[in-house]
Design a protein around this motif. Structure first.
Motif, PDB file in Angstrom:
ATOM      1  N   VAL A   1       8.622  17.586  -7.575  1.00 42.40           N
ATOM      2  CA  VAL A   1       9.234  18.223  -6.408  1.00 42.40           C
ATOM      3  C   VAL A   1       8.183  18.519  -5.333  1.00 42.40           C
ATOM      4  CG1 VAL A   1      10.439  20.259  -5.569  1.00 42.40           C
ATOM      5  CG2 VAL A   1      11.154  19.178  -7.714  1.00 42.40           C
ATOM      6  N   GLU A   2       7.093  19.163  -5.738  1.00 46.26           N
ATOM      7  CA  GLU A   2       6.056  19.546  -4.769  1.00 46.26           C
ATOM      8  C   GLU A   2       5.408  18.328  -4.133  1.00 46.26           C
ATOM      9  OE1 GLU A   2       5.035  22.486  -3.665  1.00 46.26           O
ATOM     10  OE2 GLU A   2       6.445  23.681  -4.835  1.00 46.26           O
ATOM     11  N   ARG A   3       5.078  17.350  -4.956  1.00 45.43           N
ATOM     12  CA  ARG A   3       4.386  16.172  -4.430  1.00 45.43           C
ATOM     13  C   ARG A   3       5.301  15.295  -3.589  1.00 45.43           C
ATOM     14  NH1 ARG A   3       0.571  14.451  -9.642  1.00 45.43           N
ATOM     15  NH2 ARG A   3      -0.802  16.288  -9.511  1.00 45.43           N
ATOM     16  N   ALA A   4       6.579  15.240  -3.943  1.00 47.63           N
ATOM     17  CA  ALA A   4       7.513  14.457  -3.140  1.00 47.63           C
ATOM     18  C   ALA A   4       7.656  15.034  -1.742  1.00 47.63           C
ATOM     19  CB  ALA A   4       8.874  14.397  -3.829  1.00 47.63           C
ATOM     20  N   GLN A   5       7.417  16.341  -1.598  1.00 41.49           N
ATOM     21  CA  GLN A   5       7.490  16.982  -0.286  1.00 41.49           C
ATOM     22  C   GLN A   5       6.174  16.850   0.484  1.00 41.49           C
ATOM     23  OE1 GLN A   5       8.548  21.038  -1.163  1.00 41.49           O
ATOM     24  NE2 GLN A   5      10.647  20.544  -1.748  1.00 41.49           N
ATOM     25  N   THR A   6       5.048  16.878  -0.224  1.00 49.73           N
ATOM     26  CA  THR A   6       3.734  16.881   0.425  1.00 49.73           C
ATOM     27  C   THR A   6       3.243  15.484   0.760  1.00 49.73           C
ATOM     28  OG1 THR A   6       3.162  18.909  -0.778  1.00 49.73           O
ATOM     29  CG2 THR A   6       1.340  17.659   0.194  1.00 49.73           C
ATOM     30  N   ALA A   7       3.461  14.534  -0.139  1.00 52.89           N
ATOM     31  CA  ALA A   7       2.899  13.193   0.016  1.00 52.89           C
ATOM     32  C   ALA A   7       3.302  12.507   1.325  1.00 52.89           C
ATOM     33  CB  ALA A   7       3.275  12.327  -1.182  1.00 52.89           C
ATOM     34  N   PRO A   8       4.587  12.577   1.754  1.00 56.05           N
ATOM     35  CA  PRO A   8       4.935  11.928   3.027  1.00 56.05           C
ATOM     36  C   PRO A   8       4.181  12.491   4.226  1.00 56.05           C
ATOM     37  CG  PRO A   8       6.905  12.381   1.741  1.00 56.05           C
ATOM     38  CD  PRO A   8       5.783  13.100   1.074  1.00 56.05           C
ATOM     39  N   CYS A   9       3.899  13.789   4.215  1.00 50.14           N
ATOM     40  CA  CYS A   9       3.152  14.383   5.323  1.00 50.14           C
ATOM     41  C   CYS A   9       1.740  13.820   5.381  1.00 50.14           C
ATOM     42  CB  CYS A   9       3.105  15.907   5.169  1.00 50.14           C
ATOM     43  SG  CYS A   9       4.719  16.711   5.264  1.00 50.14           S
ATOM     44  N   ILE A  10       1.107  13.682   4.229  1.00 50.03           N
ATOM     45  CA  ILE A  10      -0.244  13.124   4.187  1.00 50.03           C
ATOM     46  C   ILE A  10      -0.233  11.675   4.634  1.00 50.03           C
ATOM     47  CG2 ILE A  10      -2.161  12.531   2.654  1.00 50.03           C
ATOM     48  CD1 ILE A  10      -1.438  14.963   0.965  1.00 50.03           C
ATOM     49  N   ALA A  11       0.777  10.926   4.192  1.00 52.84           N
ATOM     50  CA  ALA A  11       0.856   9.503   4.549  1.00 52.84           C
ATOM     51  C   ALA A  11       1.072   9.308   6.047  1.00 52.84           C
ATOM     52  CB  ALA A  11       1.980   8.831   3.763  1.00 52.84           C
ATOM     53  N   LEU A  12       1.840  10.199   6.659  1.00 53.66           N
ATOM     54  CA  LEU A  12       2.157  10.042   8.085  1.00 53.66           C
ATOM     55  C   LEU A  12       1.077  10.618   9.002  1.00 53.66           C
ATOM     56  CD1 LEU A  12       5.983  10.866   8.000  1.00 53.66           C
ATOM     57  CD2 LEU A  12       4.914   8.615   8.244  1.00 53.66           C
ATOM     58  N   LEU A  13       0.417  11.687   8.563  1.00 54.77           N
ATOM     59  CA  LEU A  13      -0.607  12.312   9.401  1.00 54.77           C
ATOM     60  C   LEU A  13      -1.999  11.738   9.140  1.00 54.77           C
ATOM     61  CD1 LEU A  13       0.517  16.060   9.242  1.00 54.77           C
ATOM     62  CD2 LEU A  13       0.914  14.395  11.066  1.00 54.77           C
ATOM     63  N   GLY A  14      -2.209  11.203   7.949  1.00 58.38           N
ATOM     64  CA  GLY A  14      -3.511  10.657   7.600  1.00 58.38           C
ATOM     65  C   GLY A  14      -4.035   9.598   8.555  1.00 58.38           C
ATOM     66  N   PRO A  15      -3.172   8.684   9.030  1.00 54.29           N
ATOM     67  CA  PRO A  15      -3.668   7.654   9.956  1.00 54.29           C
ATOM     68  C   PRO A  15      -4.330   8.196  11.204  1.00 54.29           C
ATOM     69  CG  PRO A  15      -1.522   7.017   9.092  1.00 54.29           C
ATOM     70  CD  PRO A  15      -1.790   8.421   8.606  1.00 54.29           C
ATOM     71  N   LEU A  16      -4.003   9.412  11.623  1.00 51.88           N
ATOM     72  CA  LEU A  16      -4.653   9.980  12.802  1.00 51.88           C
ATOM     73  C   LEU A  16      -6.156  10.141  12.577  1.00 51.88           C
ATOM     74  CD1 LEU A  16      -2.027  12.715  13.790  1.00 51.88           C
ATOM     75  CD2 LEU A  16      -2.317  10.427  14.764  1.00 51.88           C
ATOM     76  N   GLY A  17      -6.524  10.529  11.352  1.00 52.48           N
ATOM     77  CA  GLY A  17      -7.931  10.693  11.038  1.00 52.48           C
ATOM     78  C   GLY A  17      -8.652   9.390  10.792  1.00 52.48           C
TER      79      GLY A  17
ATOM     80  N   LEU B   1       0.823  -1.206   0.000  1.00 56.67           N
ATOM     81  CA  LEU B   1       0.000   0.000   0.000  1.00 56.67           C
ATOM     82  C   LEU B   1       0.860   1.260   0.000  1.00 56.67           C
ATOM     83  CD1 LEU B   1      -2.766  -1.079   2.532  1.00 56.67           C
ATOM     84  CD2 LEU B   1      -3.053  -0.724   0.077  1.00 56.67           C
ATOM     85  N   VAL B   2       1.938   1.253   0.792  1.00 60.56           N
ATOM     86  CA  VAL B   2       2.807   2.425   0.860  1.00 60.56           C
ATOM     87  C   VAL B   2       3.491   2.676  -0.491  1.00 60.56           C
ATOM     88  CG1 VAL B   2       4.926   3.345   1.867  1.00 60.56           C
ATOM     89  CG2 VAL B   2       3.194   2.313   3.344  1.00 60.56           C
ATOM     90  N   VAL B   3       3.968   1.623  -1.124  1.00 58.21           N
ATOM     91  CA  VAL B   3       4.660   1.787  -2.413  1.00 58.21           C
ATOM     92  C   VAL B   3       3.695   2.264  -3.494  1.00 58.21           C
ATOM     93  CG1 VAL B   3       5.878   0.581  -4.257  1.00 58.21           C
ATOM     94  CG2 VAL B   3       6.482   0.144  -1.860  1.00 58.21           C
ATOM     95  N   VAL B   4       2.564   1.565  -3.634  1.00 57.48           N
ATOM     96  CA  VAL B   4       1.590   1.958  -4.650  1.00 57.48           C
ATOM     97  C   VAL B   4       1.054   3.355  -4.356  1.00 57.48           C
ATOM     98  CG1 VAL B   4      -0.674   1.437  -5.642  1.00 57.48           C
ATOM     99  CG2 VAL B   4       0.944  -0.408  -5.220  1.00 57.48           C
ATOM    100  N   GLY B   5       0.738   3.620  -3.085  1.00 58.39           N
ATOM    101  CA  GLY B   5       0.213   4.928  -2.728  1.00 58.39           C
ATOM    102  C   GLY B   5       1.205   6.057  -2.958  1.00 58.39           C
ATOM    103  N   SER B   6       2.465   5.821  -2.677  1.00 57.27           N
ATOM    104  CA  SER B   6       3.480   6.860  -2.887  1.00 57.27           C
ATOM    105  C   SER B   6       3.646   7.181  -4.365  1.00 57.27           C
ATOM    106  CB  SER B   6       4.812   6.418  -2.284  1.00 57.27           C
ATOM    107  OG  SER B   6       4.708   6.234  -0.880  1.00 57.27           O
ATOM    108  N   LEU B   7       3.669   6.153  -5.197  1.00 56.60           N
ATOM    109  CA  LEU B   7       3.745   6.376  -6.648  1.00 56.60           C
ATOM    110  C   LEU B   7       2.498   7.090  -7.144  1.00 56.60           C
ATOM    111  CD1 LEU B   7       5.265   2.963  -7.803  1.00 56.60           C
ATOM    112  CD2 LEU B   7       6.415   5.188  -7.731  1.00 56.60           C
ATOM    113  N   HIS B   8       1.364   6.692  -6.621  1.00 59.44           N
ATOM    114  CA  HIS B   8       0.101   7.342  -6.981  1.00 59.44           C
ATOM    115  C   HIS B   8       0.136   8.818  -6.612  1.00 59.44           C
ATOM    116  CE1 HIS B   8      -4.317   8.113  -5.754  1.00 59.44           C
ATOM    117  NE2 HIS B   8      -4.228   8.280  -7.060  1.00 59.44           N
ATOM    118  N   ALA B   9       0.643   9.136  -5.418  1.00 53.37           N
ATOM    119  CA  ALA B   9       0.678  10.518  -4.959  1.00 53.37           C
ATOM    120  C   ALA B   9       1.570  11.389  -5.823  1.00 53.37           C
ATOM    121  CB  ALA B   9       1.143  10.567  -3.504  1.00 53.37           C
ATOM    122  N   VAL B  10       2.703  10.860  -6.257  1.00 55.98           N
ATOM    123  CA  VAL B  10       3.645  11.649  -7.048  1.00 55.98           C
ATOM    124  C   VAL B  10       3.215  11.751  -8.505  1.00 55.98           C
ATOM    125  CG1 VAL B  10       6.019  11.754  -7.904  1.00 55.98           C
ATOM    126  CG2 VAL B  10       5.575  11.153  -5.516  1.00 55.98           C
ATOM    127  N   LEU B  11       2.689  10.679  -9.054  1.00 52.82           N
ATOM    128  CA  LEU B  11       2.401  10.649 -10.489  1.00 52.82           C
ATOM    129  C   LEU B  11       0.986  11.093 -10.849  1.00 52.82           C
ATOM    130  CD1 LEU B  11       4.130   7.255 -11.405  1.00 52.82           C
ATOM    131  CD2 LEU B  11       5.055   9.580 -11.602  1.00 52.82           C
TER     132      LEU B  11
END
Length: 389
Positions: free
Chosen positions: A186-202, A108-118
């Protein structure tokens, strides 16, 4: 001690309610995601403020019944599915089960990270993967601990604050609508990890509740839990509709925008009642499945087939958003309205339903479901074709 890893459930033996819920909620996911791409001179809660009366009505409908209500249901179903995976590992040690879940987490992390960037920076798959990494320990918790965790995170979500997207005045940024390929990466590589790490709280509240419900197979045995499902549907959906009104009427322009302290109260109220609404939707669909019984028409089968391929269909939606809204492609984010974007979301979901139905009739699983199963269970799982039911 020898261990045996059970294979995933065959399509022919799957319960209708979870798949029907996933398939139906993908429409809500499309409606919830697509309006955030729209640009305007003034934006509030992801909606341009200068729309027509029809746009205002559509904004009220989506904000009341969709925004913040679809994702909690997916979180519940995610936890429910994890509980069912664990239940099939009766001969496995706790360590083996954790490793199996961590393999799924990695996929999920690999597919989701590629999805977020691409494709779409607001990806939720990577957040689910991070959540499952922790959830692999939670599957052994007692029921009381799961319910207390769900209650605690529900309270946290409802606390006053300015983090709710329903009161955000930010327009689409460079990560969502990149001007060029370099900016996109560049923008998505910086934003996507924050969403992935903070999203589980919600997602923690519905995930923990889903683990609890999955242990009891509540959605798969609605005849046994009919009373609980009825109460959950009525209370959850009622709370979601009522709790949404301060935000929904504001976004629709029916009432004026209150001061910031008031917004920081009604935003979390919208989010917290949305979690209850997600529970209510899941219960309502389970009751619908009970009512349908074996009387499944082509429409029900098609939506259920979409739910069986929810990851693939979710990613397909992002292909459409990328093509339609990206500035260096069709660049329609400043042209489409809330209403026309909602129609686009409906058309996109309908297209995925038709495609999923054809795949089901031909006995093909979704390609990303095949990938996740192979990573989780190993290559010996025969995941390429299924027998249509």
């Amino acid at each position: 001690m020898t261990t045996r890893t059970s294979e995933p459930t065959a399509v022919a033996t799957r319960a209708l309610a979870p798949d029907l819920a996933r398939g139906f909620m993908l429409l809500f996911i499309a409606l919830a995601n697509s309006h955030y791409f729209l640009r305007g001179t003034s934006v509030l809660g992801g909606y341009p403020r200068e729309g027509s009366p029809v746009d205002s009505a559509v904004t009220w409908l989506i904000s009341t019944f969709v925004d913040g209500r679809a994702f909690p249901m997916f979180g519940l179903l995610f936890g429910y599915g994890v509980a069912r995976i664990v239940s099939r590992q009766e001969d496995s040690t706790p360590r083996s089960v954790r490793r199996l879940l961590w393999r799924r987490s990695l996929a999920l992390v690999v597919v989701g990270s590629l999805h977020a960037v691409l494709l779409y920076v607001g990806d939720i798959l990577a957040a689910y993967g991070v959540l499952l990494f922790v959830g692999a320990w939670m599957v052994r918790w007692k029921d009381r601990s799961l319910l207390l965790t769900a209650a605690l995170f529900l309270v946290l979500v409802s606390l006053p604050g300015g983090e709710s997207s329903t009161i955000s005045t930010d327009p689409p940024d460079g990560a969502l609508l990149p001007a060029d390929l370099l900016t996109m990466v560049v923008e998505r590589a910086q934003t996507a990890p924050c969403i992935a790490l903070l999203g589980p709280l919600g997602f923690m509240c519905p995930f923990a509740a889903g683990l609890w419900a999955g242990r009891r197979r509540i959605l798969e045995q609605p005849e046994r839990y009919r009373a609980l499902l009825r109460v959950t549907a009525s209370v959850g959906l009622g709370a979601a509709v009522l709790g949404a009104q301060p935000i929904s009427l504001m976004l629709a322009g029916v009432v004026p925008v209150p001061d910031r302290p008031a917004q920081e109260l009604i935003g979390p109220l919208h989010d917290a009642t949305g979690i209850l609404g997600g529970f209510g939707y899941a219960a309502a669909v389970s009751l619908l499945a009970l009512r349908l019984g074996n009387r499944r028409g082509s429409v029900v089968n098609a939506i259920a087939a979409t739910g069986q391929r929810s990851m693939t269909c979710y990613l397909m939606q992002s292909v459409i958003w990328t093509l339609v809204f990206t500035p260096f492609l069709l660049d329609l984010s400043g042209t489409l309205t809330v209403t026309t974007t909602a129609l686009l979301a409906l058309a996109t979901w309908t297209g995925t339903v038709l495609l999923a139905h054809q795949m089901h009739r031909r006995g093909h699983r979704g390609p990303f479901e095949v990938l996740a199963r192979r990573v989780t269970y190993g290559r010996r799982v025969r995941a390429g074709r299924v027998q249509p039911s």
